[in-house]
Design an enzyme around this catalytic site. Structure first.
Site, PDB file in Angstrom:
ATOM      1  N   GLU A  65       0.847  -1.214   0.000  1.00  0.00           N
ATOM      2  CA  GLU A  65       0.000   0.000   0.000  1.00  0.00           C
ATOM      3  C   GLU A  65       0.875   1.254   0.000  1.00  0.00           C
ATOM      4  O   GLU A  65       0.610   2.220  -0.713  1.00  0.00           O
ATOM      5  CB  GLU A  65      -0.912  -0.016   1.225  1.00  0.00           C
ATOM      6  CG  GLU A  65      -1.726   1.242   1.428  1.00  0.00           C
ATOM      7  CD  GLU A  65      -1.683   1.754   2.855  1.00  0.00           C
ATOM      8  OE1 GLU A  65      -1.338   2.932   3.050  1.00  0.00           O
ATOM      9  OE2 GLU A  65      -1.984   0.971   3.773  1.00  0.00           O
ATOM     10  N   HIS A  66       1.941   1.245   0.805  1.00  0.00           N
ATOM     11  CA  HIS A  66       2.867   2.376   0.818  1.00  0.00           C
ATOM     12  C   HIS A  66       3.636   2.483  -0.494  1.00  0.00           C
ATOM     13  O   HIS A  66       3.831   3.574  -1.034  1.00  0.00           O
ATOM     14  CB  HIS A  66       3.885   2.201   1.956  1.00  0.00           C
ATOM     15  CG  HIS A  66       3.373   2.541   3.314  1.00  0.00           C
ATOM     16  ND1 HIS A  66       3.967   3.476   4.118  1.00  0.00           N
ATOM     17  CD2 HIS A  66       2.326   2.072   4.022  1.00  0.00           C
ATOM     18  CE1 HIS A  66       3.316   3.569   5.269  1.00  0.00           C
ATOM     19  NE2 HIS A  66       2.307   2.720   5.235  1.00  0.00           N
ATOM     20  N   GLU A 138      10.315   1.234   2.372  1.00  0.00           N
ATOM     21  CA  GLU A 138       8.994   1.181   2.982  1.00  0.00           C
ATOM     22  C   GLU A 138       8.791  -0.070   3.830  1.00  0.00           C
ATOM     23  O   GLU A 138       8.032  -0.058   4.794  1.00  0.00           O
ATOM     24  CB  GLU A 138       7.918   1.251   1.897  1.00  0.00           C
ATOM     25  CG  GLU A 138       7.943   2.521   1.075  1.00  0.00           C
ATOM     26  CD  GLU A 138       7.716   3.772   1.899  1.00  0.00           C
ATOM     27  OE1 GLU A 138       6.872   3.739   2.820  1.00  0.00           O
ATOM     28  OE2 GLU A 138       8.390   4.787   1.625  1.00  0.00           O
ATOM     29  N   GLU A 160       6.432   1.852  11.803  1.00  0.00           N
ATOM     30  CA  GLU A 160       5.020   2.143  12.066  1.00  0.00           C
ATOM     31  C   GLU A 160       4.402   1.026  12.897  1.00  0.00           C
ATOM     32  O   GLU A 160       3.678   1.268  13.867  1.00  0.00           O
ATOM     33  CB  GLU A 160       4.249   2.296  10.758  1.00  0.00           C
ATOM     34  CG  GLU A 160       2.757   2.536  10.968  1.00  0.00           C
ATOM     35  CD  GLU A 160       1.941   2.438   9.692  1.00  0.00           C
ATOM     36  OE1 GLU A 160       0.698   2.438   9.798  1.00  0.00           O
ATOM     37  OE2 GLU A 160       2.529   2.352   8.607  1.00  0.00           O
TER      38      GLU A 160
END
Length: 967
Positions: A65-66, A138, A160
């Site tokens: 997604e990133h 990422e 994250e």
């Protein structure tokens, strides 16, 4: 009208519930399905979603997604997503990973901008570059700059998720799904578990995109007033480049349990407090394509735990077994529902389970109070008809509604309908059928597919996980020969080089953008008529609200002495949740739900333009259809003048819940806490925010919980004093937003209501002095940091122009994005400028660094002095205008006008600032460097993170942080 030859029209239907003509298409060549919603709404939405069932917990869907937003075929730049953030008028721009899907939505009110966003997103998801370096950046990579140094793991998603897994709520959610779905993809954590993320290979990453990011596996939505024919043209130009592929297979159903299961897990914590556990009962429900069943499930959950007066919520709260109720409902292939308690003892798990099951059994057998069901149904119906999506575009909510059916092979239009099902459900309940009670029996009590999850704190877990990560890194290092180590160093060097390299101007020029000339020169005004009703200052906004009256009743908080301010959050909740002399809080809650669209008590706190003082008001916000406004006002009068502030049991429960929620939010909202703490020394408005919502409030709640037991009289006295000072028509302001035709009748009801409120003289309190700025290190059990640094520029003699907002936008989408996020590995880095207070601050979110991030902040002036090109200035101006012109529904417009009035923000000031933004130049960027030197030299620092991290920072910077433990 004729339809595009490349698509088959499957169905066409007017959906009254969303005021749209729905056309469902299938692309002939690829099988991609498209829902085209044609509506009279300027806030246009485009979105594409893919079924992305995770095969493990490496976080592959999340990393992808990133990564797809890091450069694509037509737009080969490092961050087209950020370029659009910088230079678009978007009203929504993001991407989200869920347990079984990944979604890419955009929205804009500007047609050209909308097409630009759509073009970039289509190219991003279908034709991303997905280089190995993007995967490393990422996802994860070994970072080592010198062969003599130890290796570390680094990656944006890696860090994250380290932050996410530091939140016990996130851990509880992940284990709950795992417990219910041990044999399906839902046992995997789509966000990613940092302990297994380094198992993911680049080859797996690429293969996943090829398999799932294909038109044959796509669900695409358009919504709004754009040309429906052009939608299909845009899509076919992209989709026709593919051959037909395969849709992701349906997720196999989880075999049902023969009997409930009990699971115990742990989460990392610094506390030894035995009442820091979570206990939840989790159910897997049967999938249902029946709209009425889904509505009934919503009514069931809300009737059970939808508010503090709901019977299961009340039973759990009053049991004293825990401090806050947990409940989650999730639409998956097999839906999930759970109930439980946070801040309970693991030793009481059986008591919690028994209480929940016995309460459900009692309600199924003896029925839920009719008034509770009526209030729940009325609230749900009001919500469905109002279509108030807050700051989110309505089309986005409709997109997700359609996906809740579409993704699982059902009709997406059923995710938008509700009228017939709601009418049928209401009729069945009105006839005496015990619909909700029967559902409690069949879907919960008689459902053996249930787990009891006990999540305990483990004070040694973080240390063990750090040691395991270190051992894994050391083992990988040991297995490397000299050539492997040299390759790892070269990978780190090359990645940093790429991260620091500028995109080619000719590639940046390919990103579609508006120009400053395309922007409206004049800001939009909100219709406002100021008058007096019974001598009370009243603002009226004539806006189309579909017959709903929105009321904001404000009382000036400057009438309160400073020692009473920390009680405000408890006082606010107590007004609605303690009952009155005429009805207990259950009956009051039912009455609110039965007669209104909601009554809320909140606070408005903001700097006043050109002043060191705050605009500070307690607001009672209520809404109702026009024929029920008399009862709405009666309710507001009762809670203001007759709330049972002597209700010790309810106050005790409210304090426990607020304390538990504040503690639970420290990790997921750490950036907000450090910003609040930092700014509390910079302006009175921010000081008040810290007193009522920051770390100071959390510490106050801990003390208050003890004083309720040992000195209740002083607590009650403080709450009563607030009411005496505050509820005063002489210090009030009224704000009404409704259709002009509804105003005369409501004004006639408003006058006697105001006449009935207490009215007395008052003196405005002096809340000075503010605390002296201090560098602070706040310790919490987290694997990431939140780092803030800032100053009040006005106090240093500066009066920045509106151009500083443009520079702030630029820094957040270029320098800070690159240095704090891309290179530093944090999830976010940002700058914030408040033109009302002239405060400026930098901040980071889920950051593996601390001192290095402060160095980045301090180097911002040097970055600006290197110069900026015209394209970056223009994009940043466009993005800033987008911030100044947010999309607002009528109630938000009325509220915004109230805030502007109270803070001295006139239309003339807004226009002058707009002109400063539109005319921002290279000279303004150069001048901003001098301002940011003030932040570097004079800014104070607040950082929150682990004790280990704070200690290391103090060792490196000679003890510059005053350390205190928060959690």
């Amino acid at each position: 009208m004729p339809h595009h030859a490349a698509f088959d029209l499957l169905t066409e239907e007017q959906i009254g519930e969303v005021n749209a003509l729905a056309r469902l298409y299938r692309h002939k060549k690829t099988g991609a399905e498209v829902l085209s919603l044609i509506a009279d709404d300027e806030n246009k939405v485009f979105g594409v979603s893919f079924a992305t069932p995770p095969e493990d917990s490496t976080g592959l869907p999340h990393i992808l997604e990133h990564s797809v937003l890091c450069g694509s075929e037509k737009f080969p730049v490092k961050k087209p997503f950020v370029e659009m953030l910088k230079g678009s008028l978007h009203t929504f721009l993001n991407a989200m990973t869920f347990p079984d899907k990944t979604v890419y939505p955009v929205a804009s009110q500007n047609l050209a901008d909308f097409y630009n966003l759509t073009e970039v997103y289509l190219d991003a998801v279908f034709f991303p570059l997905l280089s190995r370096e993007t995967f490393q950046q990422e996802g994860w990579h070994y970072e080592v700059e010198n062969p003599a140094e130890p290796m570390i793991f680094k990656g944006v998603v890696f860090n994250e998720m380290k932050g996410a897994m530091s939140s016990p709520d996130q851990v509880n959610y992940a284990y709950a799904l795992q417990s219910l779905f041990p044999d399906t993809t839902y046992a995997n954590y789509s966000g990613g578990d940092p302990r297994v993320m380094p198992d993911l290979t680049y080859e797996q990453f690429k293969a996943f995109h090829t398999r799932y990011y294909h038109p044959s596996n796509a669900h695409i939505v358009f919504y709004g007033d754009d040309d429906p024919a052009k939608r299909l043209e845009l899509l076919d130009a992209v989709l026709s480049r593919f051959e037909r592929g395969e849709r992701a297979p349906a997720i196999p159903p989880q075999p049902r349990f023969a009997e409930p299961r009990h699971i115990e897990k742990t989460y990392p914590s610094d506390t030894e407090n035995p009442r820091s556990s979570f206990v939840t009962l989790n159910w897997m429900l049967e999938p249902s394509g029946d709209i009425e069943t889904q509505l009934a499930r919503t009514v069931m959950r809300r009737a059970l735990v939808g508010n503090s007066a709901a019977p299961l919520h009340k039973a759990l709260t009053e049991s004293g077994l825990g401090e806050a109720v947990i409940s989650t409902g999730m639409e998956l292939a097999q839906p999930v529902l759970n109930f439980g308690l946070r801040n309970t003892s693991a030793d009481d798990a059986e008591k919690v389970e028994t209480l929940i099951l016995n309460t459900l059994a009692h309600l199924a057998e003896h029925g839920i109070d009719d008034a509770t069901i009526e209030a729940t149904l009325n609230s749900l119906e009001f919500e469905l008809r109002e279509k108030n999506t807050g700051g989110q575009p309505r089309g986005l909510i409709y997109f997700f509604g359609a996906l809740s059916e579409w993704l699982y092979g059902r009709n997406p239009l059923d995710g938008l309908r509700f009228e017939d099902a709601l009418s049928s459900l209401k009729a069945r309940i009105a006839s005496g059928e015990k619909v909700i009670e029967a559902m409690i029996r069949s879907e919960l009590l008689d459902n053996a597919h249930r787990t009891t999850l006990v999540l305990r704190p483990d004070s040694g877990q973080a240390e063990r996980e750090d040691a395991a990560e270190r051992a894994r890194l050391d083992a990988a290092r040991t297995a490397m020969n000299d050539n492997d180590i040299a390759a790892a160093v070269e990978t780190t060097r090359k990645l940093k080089q790429l991260q620091n390299a500028a995109d080619r101007p000719e590639d940046l020029a390919k990103i579609p953008t508006l120009t400053v000339a395309d922007l409206p020169r004049q800001g939009a005004a909100i219709p406002t008529e100021e008058l007096a009703v019974d001598g009370v200052r009243t603002l009226f906004h004539d806006l189309a609200t579909n017959g709903i009256v929105y009321l904001d009743l404000g009382f000036d908080l400057k009438t309160l002495p400073r020692e009473l301010l920390p009680y405000l959050p408890i006082f606010s909740r107590a007004l609605k949740q303690t009952g009155t002399s005429k009805e207990d809080f259950v009956a009051l809650t039912q009455r609110i739900g039965r007669s209104t669209g909601g009554v809320a008590v909140s606070r408005l706190t903001s700097p006043i333009l050109g002043s060191n003082e705050a605009a500070a008001y307690l607001l009672v916000r209520a809404k109702a259809v026009s024929d029920k406004t008399g009862e709405m006002l009666a309710i507001v009068n009762d809670i203001l003048t007759d709330a049972r502030l002597d209700n010790r049991d309810r106050i005790r429960q409210i304090v426990a819940e607020d304390k538990a929620r504040a503690e639970a939010s420290l990790v997921p909202a750490g950036h907000q806490y450090v910003f609040s703490r930092l700014r509390s020394a910079l302006h009175e408005a921010d000081w008040l925010g810290e007193q009522t919502g920051g770390i100071t409030q959390l510490l106050f709640l801990r003390d208050l919980a003890a004083r309720i037991e040992t000195d209740w009289h002083s607590v009650q006295s403080a709450l009563e004093d607030i009411r005496k000072h505050l509820v005063n028509a002489g210090a009030a302001i009224v704000n009404v937003t409704t259709d002009g035709s509804a105003w005369p009748a409501f004004a006639g009801e408003l006058e006697p209501f105001l006449k009935g409120l207490p009215r007395h003289a008052f003196a405005r309190a002096d809340w000075s002095p503010l605390p002296a700025p201090a560098n602070e290190g706040l310790t919490i059990p987290a694997q990431v940091n939140y780092v803030a640094k800032g100053v009040n520029l006005k106090e240093l003699g500066h009066e920045p122009s509106g151009a500083l907002s443009v520079i702030t936008k630029f820094l957040g989408t270029s320098y800070l994005w690159d240095k704090v996020r891309v290179e530093g590995g944090a999830y976010g880095g940002f700058a914030s400028f408040n033109p009302l207070s002239d405060t400026y601050a930098f901040g980071s979110y889920r950051d593996p660094n601390l001192v290095a991030t402060l160095d980045v902040y301090d180097a911002a002036p040097a970055f600006l002095r290197k110069g900026v090109n015209k394209s970056d200035i223009e994009r940043s101006i466009i993005g800033t205008i987008g911030d100044l012109d947010p999309y607002m529904l009528p109630d938000a417009k009325g509220y915004t006008a109230l805030v502007r009035t109270l803070t001295g923000v006139t239309d003339e000031y807004r226009q002058a600032r707009r002109e400063q933004v539109l005319s921002a130049s290279e000279a303004d960027f150069s001048a901003a460097a001098d301002l940011l030197e003030e932040v570097a030299r004079n800014g104070h620092v607040v950082a929150m993170g682990s004790e280990k991290s704070i200690t290391a920072a103090n060792r490196e910077r000679n003890g510059f942080l005053n350390v205190s433990k928060v959690l």
